[in-house]
Design an enzyme around this catalytic site. Structure first.
Site, PDB file in Angstrom:
ATOM      1  CD  GLU A 208      -1.508  -2.687   1.203  1.00  0.00           C
ATOM      2  OE1 GLU A 208      -0.531  -2.159   2.221  1.00  0.00           O
ATOM      3  OE2 GLU A 208      -2.047  -3.153   1.048  1.00  0.00           O
TER       4      GLU A 208
ATOM      5  CG  PHE B 138      -5.642  -4.645   4.637  1.00  0.00           C
ATOM      6  CD1 PHE B 138      -4.861  -4.879   6.210  1.00  0.00           C
ATOM      7  CD2 PHE B 138      -6.784  -5.712   3.414  1.00  0.00           C
ATOM      8  CE1 PHE B 138      -5.629  -6.037   6.807  1.00  0.00           C
ATOM      9  CE2 PHE B 138      -7.134  -6.238   4.723  1.00  0.00           C
ATOM     10  CZ  PHE B 138      -6.535  -6.689   6.211  1.00  0.00           C
TER      11      PHE B 138
ATOM     12  N   PRO C 151      -0.963   0.888   6.218  1.00  0.00           N
ATOM     13  CG  PRO C 151      -0.103  -1.135   5.528  1.00  0.00           C
ATOM     14  CD  PRO C 151      -1.021  -0.335   5.943  1.00  0.00           C
TER      15      PRO C 151
ATOM     16  CG  HIS D 257     -11.535  -7.956   6.500  1.00  0.00           C
ATOM     17  ND1 HIS D 257     -10.715  -8.471   7.112  1.00  0.00           N
ATOM     18  CD2 HIS D 257     -11.450  -7.688   5.168  1.00  0.00           C
ATOM     19  CE1 HIS D 257      -9.634  -8.631   6.987  1.00  0.00           C
ATOM     20  NE2 HIS D 257     -10.011  -8.944   5.667  1.00  0.00           N
TER      21      HIS D 257
HETATM   22  C1  LIG Z   1      -1.940  -4.917   4.022  1.00  0.00           C
HETATM   23  C2  LIG Z   1      -2.682  -6.058   3.997  1.00  0.00           C
HETATM   24  N1  LIG Z   1      -3.211  -5.673   2.476  1.00  0.00           N
HETATM   25  C3  LIG Z   1      -3.920  -6.128   1.771  1.00  0.00           C
HETATM   26  C4  LIG Z   1      -4.191  -7.322   2.276  1.00  0.00           C
HETATM   27  C5  LIG Z   1      -5.635  -8.040   1.768  1.00  0.00           C
HETATM   28  N2  LIG Z   1      -5.098  -8.918   1.293  1.00  0.00           N
HETATM   29  C6  LIG Z   1      -5.668 -10.228   2.377  1.00  0.00           C
HETATM   30  S1  LIG Z   1      -4.927 -11.404   1.882  1.00  0.00           S
HETATM   31  C7  LIG Z   1      -4.470 -11.157   0.346  1.00  0.00           C
HETATM   32  C8  LIG Z   1      -3.599 -11.628  -0.635  1.00  0.00           C
HETATM   33  C9  LIG Z   1      -1.985 -12.149   0.028  1.00  0.00           C
HETATM   34  O1  LIG Z   1      -1.396 -13.339  -0.559  1.00  0.00           O
HETATM   35  P1  LIG Z   1      -0.373 -13.714  -0.383  1.00  0.00           P
HETATM   36  O2  LIG Z   1      -0.180 -12.955   0.383  1.00  0.00           O
HETATM   37  O3  LIG Z   1       0.908 -14.318  -1.262  1.00  0.00           O
HETATM   38  O4  LIG Z   1      -0.975 -15.220   0.928  1.00  0.00           O
HETATM   39  P2  LIG Z   1      -1.999 -16.104  -0.259  1.00  0.00           P
HETATM   40  O5  LIG Z   1      -2.751 -15.847   0.445  1.00  0.00           O
HETATM   41  O6  LIG Z   1      -1.583 -16.366  -1.093  1.00  0.00           O
HETATM   42  O7  LIG Z   1      -1.397 -16.961   0.771  1.00  0.00           O
HETATM   43  C10 LIG Z   1      -4.738  -9.844   0.191  1.00  0.00           C
HETATM   44  C11 LIG Z   1      -3.827  -8.335  -0.655  1.00  0.00           C
HETATM   45  C12 LIG Z   1      -4.364  -7.191   3.863  1.00  0.00           C
HETATM   46  N3  LIG Z   1      -4.434  -8.488   4.551  1.00  0.00           N
HETATM   47  N4  LIG Z   1      -3.421  -6.900   4.428  1.00  0.00           N
END
Ligand SMILES: Cc1ncc(C[n+]2csc(CCOP(=O)(O)OP(=O)(O)O)c2C)c(N)n1
Lengths: 340, 380
Positions: free
Chosen positions: A71, A97, A100, A140
């Protein structure tokens, strides 16, 4: 002053707030090649709430960009893009979120114009889905408006109706100042007969609107709490209260004129929002109203807000969110007598 | 004076100040070009049978847990569940390589790792069920709260490990993050602090191909995520994340290195998210079935079961027994989750501060009155 833009007729008839927001970005992108949409999952997926659905397909990856997951990086690069003449529209996936990116928001986005004596405007929009009531897990459901309101240099806008979602987002994108555009996520799926087929109004930022007229007290509210206040106003009729409801739409700049005109008419006011009450938006609003309308007030300006606690888990959120009963209780307390 | 005008600017070469020396030759820090594998290779022969059997039992239980939790979302018993089906080898190995005094820092997807480390299967679901945010006591099993904001738990892991070392305690922290999370500033700051402080930390990146809808290619231009370690001055290891033995070995080595004062390691486990991001996500919008099917063939349970069978370490009875134990766990989980959570709304005010403020006492009284009125209304 309400400007009217002619819209080309389309077969599909957007009816939800999410669709109206999407349409606003689409129209802005079509009219102005400097408008760029960026954020996490905004491209192929169309955003986790589908607000940017179809934009990447229509305008290409360079105009609607899936960014890396960062972010601070998203907002920071948007600042650079704006410095070079583009108009970025940034999506933060969820309220909590966006934190950041706070450094960029406070240290650069909000003060670029000021520190450059007006030489460097920041025409960018940061869209933040905010608020609770959707059964989201931790992080959320935050209502972060007070943080943004407390940062000079930012406009803070939040629609409560489908038509305003379109009109205000168009205005936000057209603005030469940064706009934090707070989207009440529990209203994303709320419907109306708003239609982009008819000429669609671009709503200037900074004007509140009276959603319901009444004589006995004013409910001052915005975003996700508007439907609750409308319901409370209906319910209050049974108790003999004829409530006026003011939808702020814009928290910064604040429409003192509309708010105070209403309170002077009714003599009583309750501010309603789901964000925490202590040092929350209602504190500022109540103080302003008191300063400007003191001699017209029959009772102190009251606040109905979320409790001063971290946003609760889904199973308990109904106890936290201001509902009709809590608003009616406050209305009852407006029968205030000095000394009581 | 601009740089061009400086005498000798054209031939200017950066020379580090005398005190500054790179810690190490970067070559030993670089990850292998191919993910490290054990199963199906000669290395498997030397692998401890007891560890393989333990891994197998936990993988089978973990898969069943994922299936049960996903089913609970359909029945409305869980608000949301991010399944780690296909990634169980990483989850289980992460938990099993730690000693009792060590700490685990999971992301929101790592419920299984927490359960494999000993957290009560129901308590591990508190966050996702929605009755409280974390609920459990992190000190009890030394598991930090399941963390929703991405990568924000990584600096915590570094700080905790650093603190333990300052106190002279033998503690290693293992922190988990997804491929998407490696783009966050917190990830980079955590790696840098860990390397500068030589903190006893292991970073485990589960590269499952996607951050919600965004594929790895849009997340990074690096040859691998493990490469990111080098710039911070720590070794990066690349491992097949579906090979439970390989993940176990690489993590064990990293933990051992941290324990003997060798500093942090970044481990990238290459795996795949077989299910959608969560039960609420529609994965067909961003990926095709063919890709998923290919990964299903490289399934962590299949890989390990083949190895165990070929080496005669498990027979049909053993497979059935593992399945039955997993089934029993699922039945217990289902039963306990089907009971309504008992919640006291007054708890909203209980744990905000050590000592409740006057304002919160006032608000608590307001809610108490509302609840009493509600109860009275119900009685009438
Ligand atoms: C700081 C932040 N930004 C956005 C989100 C929303 N969000 C939740 S899971 C996700 C994707 C995460 O992907 P990854 O790190 O590859 O982990 P995975 O879900 O594949 O295990 C996002 C964008 C969040 N939880 N925290």
């Amino acid at each position: 002053m309400t400007t009217v833009a002619a819209k080309p007729a389309t077969a599909a008839k957007p009816a939800t707030m999410a669709q109206a927001l999407q349409r606003a970005m689409r129209d802005a992108m079509a009219e102005d090649p400097t408008v760029h949409v960026m954020g996490e999952d905004v491209g192929t997926l169309g955003g986790v709430f589908r607000v940017t659905d179809g934009l990447a397909k229509e305008f290409g990856d360079d105009r609607c960009t899936d960014t890396p997951l960062a972010e601070a990086g998203i907002l920071g690069t948007a600042v650079g893009m704006a410095m070079y003449g583009l108009r970025p529209v940034v999506e933060m996936q969820f309220d909590a979120f966006a934190y950041p990116a706070f450094e960029q928001m406070v240290s650069h986005v909000s003060r670029m114009r000021n520190r450059t004596r007006g030489a460097m405007p920041m025409p960018l929009v940061v869209r933040v889905p905010y608020g609770g009531g959707i059964g989201g897990v931790e992080h959320h459901s935050d209502s972060s408006e007070a943080y943004y309101m407390a940062t000079p240099g930012l406009h803070v806008v939040t629609p409560a109706t489908v038509a305003d979602a379109y009109g205000l987002l168009r205005a936000a994108i057209a603005s030469d100042d940064p706009v934090v555009f707070l989207e009440p996520k529990r209203l994303y799926w709320s419907k109306s007969d708003w239609s982009p087929d008819a000429p669609t109004a671009v709503e200037p930022i900074g004007r509140a609107v009276v959603r319901r007229t009444g004589r006995s007290a004013t409910l001052i509210t915005y975003g996700p709490s508007l439907p609750v206040c409308m319901e409370a106003a209906e319910a209050a009729r049974a108790e003999g209260w004829d409530l006026e409801v003011v939808d702020l739409r814009s928290l910064v700049p604040f429409d003192d004129e509309t708010v105070c005109a209403s309170v002077r008419r009714t003599g009583r006011a309750v501010v309603v929002h789901e964000s925490t009450g202590f040092a929350g938006p209602g504190a500022e609003i109540a103080a302003r109203v008191t300063e400007r309308c003191f001699h017209h007030l029959e009772a102190p300006v009251l606040r109905v807000a979320g409790f001063d606690i971290p946003y609760p888990p889904p199973m308990l959120e109904r106890h936290h969110l201001p509902g009709v009963d809590r608003i009616l209780d406050a209305v009852a307390r407006l029968q205030w007598e000095a000394g009581s | 004076m601009t740089v061009q005008e400086l005498p000798g600017a054209a031939s200017y070469r950066f020379t580090p100040p005398p005190a500054w020396k790179p810690r190490t030759d970067p070559a030993p820090l670089l990850p292998d070009p191919e993910p490290f594998r054990v199963l199906g290779t000669d290395a498997a022969a030397g692998f401890a049978p007891a560890v393989l059997r333990r891994l197998y039992a936990e993988l089978v239980r973990g898969r069943r847990y994922n299936a049960q939790a996903t089913a609970l979302t359909k029945q409305g018993r869980l608000a949301v569940y991010p399944s780690s089906t296909g990634q169980e080898a990483c989850e289980v190995a992460a938990a099993l390589v730690l000693e009792e005094q060590d700490w685990l820092f999971p992301s929101y997807r790592d419920t299984l790792a927490a359960v494999a480390r000993g957290l009560d299967p129901v308590e591990a679901l508190t966050l996702l069920r929605g009755d409280w945010h974390t609920g459990y006591d992190p000190r009890e099993h030394r598991i930090a709260p399941l963390c929703t904001p991405l990568a924000t738990q990584l600096p915590h892991a570094v700080g905790l490990a650093h603190a333990a070392r300052l106190k002279g305690d033998d503690v290693v922290a293992l922190a988990m993050v997804g491929d998407g999370g490696t783009s966050e500033g917190d990830f980079h700051e955590a790696l840098n602090f860990a390397a500068v402080w030589q903190a006893p930390v292991v970073f485990l990146v589960q590269n499952n191909g996607f951050a919600i809808s965004v594929p790895l290619a849009k997340q990074t231009a690096a040859p691998s995520l493990a490469h990111k370690a080098v710039g911070y001055g720590m070794p990066g290891r690349l491992v097949d994340g579906n090979d439970a033995a390989a993940v176990h070995q690489v993590l064990s080595e990293a933990v051992a290195r941290a324990r003997r004062g060798g500093g942090p390691t970044l481990v990238e486990a290459v795996t795949y998210r077989v299910e959608a991001h969560t039960n609420a996500d529609d994965a067909t919008r961003y990926r095709g079935d063919g890709e998923v099917e290919a990964w299903r063939q490289h399934d962590p349970i299949k890989l390990l079961e083949r190895e165990l069978t070929e080496r005669g370490l498990i027979d049909e009875d053993g497979v059935r027994e593992a399945a039955e134990r997993a089934e029993a766990m699922a039945a217990r989980l289902r039963e306990r989750m089907n009971a309504d959570a008992v919640l006291d709304p007054m708890d909203l005010f209980t744990h905000v501060y050590a000592e409740q403020t006057a304002q919160l006492r006032e608000q608590a009284a307001q809610l108490r009155a509302e609840l009493d009125a509600e109860a009275e209304g119900d009685e009438r």
